[in-house]
Design an enzyme around this catalytic site. Sequence first.
Site, short mmCIF file in Angstrom:
data_model
loop_
_atom_site.label_atom_id
_atom_site.label_comp_id
_atom_site.label_asym_id
_atom_site.label_seq_id
_atom_site.Cartn_x
_atom_site.Cartn_y
_atom_site.Cartn_z
N ASN A 28 1.54 2.25 -5.09
CA ASN A 28 2.92 2.70 -5.21
C ASN A 28 3.17 3.28 -6.60
OD1 ASN A 28 2.71 -0.17 -5.94
ND2 ASN A 28 4.93 -0.25 -6.04
N CYS A 31 5.35 5.03 -1.69
CA CYS A 31 4.59 3.86 -1.25
C CYS A 31 3.09 4.12 -1.30
CB CYS A 31 4.96 3.50 0.18
SG CYS A 31 6.70 3.06 0.42
N GLU A 58 6.43 4.49 -8.97
CA GLU A 58 7.88 4.48 -9.15
C GLU A 58 8.28 5.42 -10.30
OE1 GLU A 58 8.42 -0.17 -7.78
OE2 GLU A 58 8.83 0.35 -9.85
N CYS A 99 6.41 4.45 6.11
CA CYS A 99 4.94 4.46 6.15
C CYS A 99 4.43 4.31 7.59
CB CYS A 99 4.37 3.36 5.26
SG CYS A 99 4.55 3.73 3.50
N CYS A 141 6.23 -0.35 5.35
CA CYS A 141 7.65 -0.10 5.58
C CYS A 141 7.81 0.89 6.74
CB CYS A 141 8.30 0.46 4.31
SG CYS A 141 7.87 2.17 3.94
N GLU A 170 0.73 3.33 0.85
CA GLU A 170 0.14 3.78 2.10
C GLU A 170 0.25 5.29 2.26
OE1 GLU A 170 2.28 1.29 1.53
OE2 GLU A 170 2.39 -0.08 3.23
#
Length: 160
Positions: A62, A73, A64, A115, A112, A75
């Site tokens: 991930n 993310c 940010e 994803c 999530c 994935e």
Amino acid sequence: MKEIKHTTEAYIYKNIDMLPQEDQVLMNNAIEAKNKAYAPYSKFSVGAALLLENGQIILGNNQENAAYPSGMCAERVAIWKAGSDFPGVTIKKLAIVASSSTYVVNKPISPCGACRQTLSEYEINQNSAIEILFMGAVGEVYKVDSIISLLPFSFDSSFV
């Protein structure tokens, strides 16, 4: 009205050491990726490792930024890298690991919704299942045979 009952089947392993060797290697790659995550805002690091049909392992974590939550993310970082660097190569497996610098993540963390949708797109396009393994920093590892296990009534190109 027709009733439909959906069930999801997952294999549960006590820890990484209980996995088959190939899956242990993939999980350890996901841990390596997680350790390089950039998560200064959420303090929640996620690593992903994809095993491709050609034997390549693609890592993602991930990422940010100060305009949180507009990061990305792990994935999707990994799967888009695979799609960019190895277009058309089948994705066999995905391993996901998560940890926090503020508490112990002791239960499996699944992808999530965004994803799941992205993984579904790749699985449908390659016409073969992507096996998914996921865990927290410690403890059990869950394994499902396909993203459809996590996203049973998925939205795909047949609707557009």
